[in-house]
Write a protein that holds these residues in place. Structure first.
Motif, PDB file in Angstrom:
ATOM      1  N   THR A  25      36.658  36.365  49.848  1.00 26.67           N
ATOM      2  CA  THR A  25      37.107  35.513  49.536  1.00 26.67           C
ATOM      3  C   THR A  25      35.924  34.809  50.266  1.00 26.67           C
ATOM      4  O   THR A  25      35.709  34.980  50.904  1.00 26.67           O
TER       5      THR A  25
ATOM      6  N   GLN B  22      39.848  30.392  44.860  1.00 27.63           N
ATOM      7  CA  GLN B  22      39.025  31.987  45.378  1.00 27.63           C
ATOM      8  C   GLN B  22      39.022  32.931  44.548  1.00 27.63           C
ATOM      9  O   GLN B  22      38.556  33.872  44.658  1.00 27.63           O
TER      10      GLN B  22
ATOM     11  N   TYR C  48      34.592  34.632  43.653  1.00 21.58           N
ATOM     12  CA  TYR C  48      34.804  35.687  45.463  1.00 21.58           C
ATOM     13  C   TYR C  48      32.970  36.476  45.102  1.00 21.58           C
ATOM     14  O   TYR C  48      32.445  36.683  44.671  1.00 21.58           O
TER      15      TYR C  48
END
Length: 262
Positions: A46, A55, A59
């Motif tokens: 993340t 997120q 990522y």
């Protein structure tokens, strides 16, 4: 830009990168804290600077194992590949033996042996390549032989007895210590040639020519001792003369008594 693994190991990008819409880009990263804690397997990262909703869309992802900046690099060696190949083959043969043992026991065969050869091995790494882990696949041909253990021990015992000289007798035969090897296997004719290595402990018999009193009659004790101990079958010699003032062994064989202790 920071990247955080599920186990809270933090990595940083070496330089900035522009990611196209709905696309991806490869970047180089390094562990925030040098050391083995940065050694992690493939995972999803993340980006701490983004909110929870973003997120899920933005990522990072690693496809191979990563290392912390500890200054150490694991390199696959030729010995590693050979060792892995042998271990995988051994596990495969053991699995085949375990599967066959139940059927062999049901058929009344107490013994089971195997030989194998590696036909093919492929790995996702080469010798000298820097890689944290690697996988290897091995193709093995195994030959399994089930046999009547008791009958084989009897056969081996008789063969050992046949090889014993006439002035020796068998004291110990350890059938459990036999070594078996598959020599030739003819699957078309259903025949197997088996090599069996067996041994036993033998000792000299009282009737052996070595213990003939005439052999040492008239000798000095030291001379007789050297003669008797020149034979491997004799471990220790003790000579007693009677009466004690005698210097030589009697010249008449009937006056010489040889006692063998076992």
């Amino acid at each position: 830009t920071r990247l955080l693994s599920p186990s809270n190991v933090l990595f940083r990008m070496k330089s900035g990168a522009t990611v196209p819409a709905n696309g991806s880009v490869e970047v180089e990263v390094y562990a925030d804290q040098p050391g083995s804690q940065g050694d992690i397997g493939p995972t999803r990262f993340t980006i701490p600077g983004l909110n929870a909703a973003k997120q899920k869309l933005i990522y990072g992802e690693s496809k191979e194992a990563m290392q912390g900046s500890s200054g150490q690099m694991r390199v696959v060696g030729a010995a590693d590949l050979e060792r892995a190949k042998a271990e995988v083959a051994e596990k495969a043969v053991k699995k085949a033996q375990d599967d066959a043992r139940q059927s062999a026991n049901a058929a009344g065969f107490q013994g089971l042996m195997a030989s194998h050869e590696i036909l093919e091995a492929t790995a996702n790494a080469r010798a000298g390549e820097a890689k944290q882990t690697f996988t290897i696949k091995v193709k093995v041909r195994a030959k399994l032989l089930a046999y009547d253990k008791m009958q084989l021990e009897i056969l081996a015992l008789n063969k050992v007895k046949e090889a014993i000289p006439v002035d020796r007798e068998l004291v110990v035969f350890n059938g459990e210590a036999m070594i078996l090897r598959l020599k030739n296997v003819d699957t078309q004719r259903g025949e197997v040639q088996l090599q069996v290595y067996a041994d036993g402990e033998v000792r000299i018999t009282p009737s052996s020519p070595i213990l003939d009193p005439a052999k040492i009659a008239g000798m000095m004790p030291e001379e007789a001792e050297r003669y008797l101990q020149s034979f491997d079958a004799i471990e220790r010699v003790e000579i007693r003369l009677f009466p004690s003032w005698q210097k030589r062994i009697p010249t008449i064989p009937d006056r010489v008594k040889i006692v063998m202790k076992r």
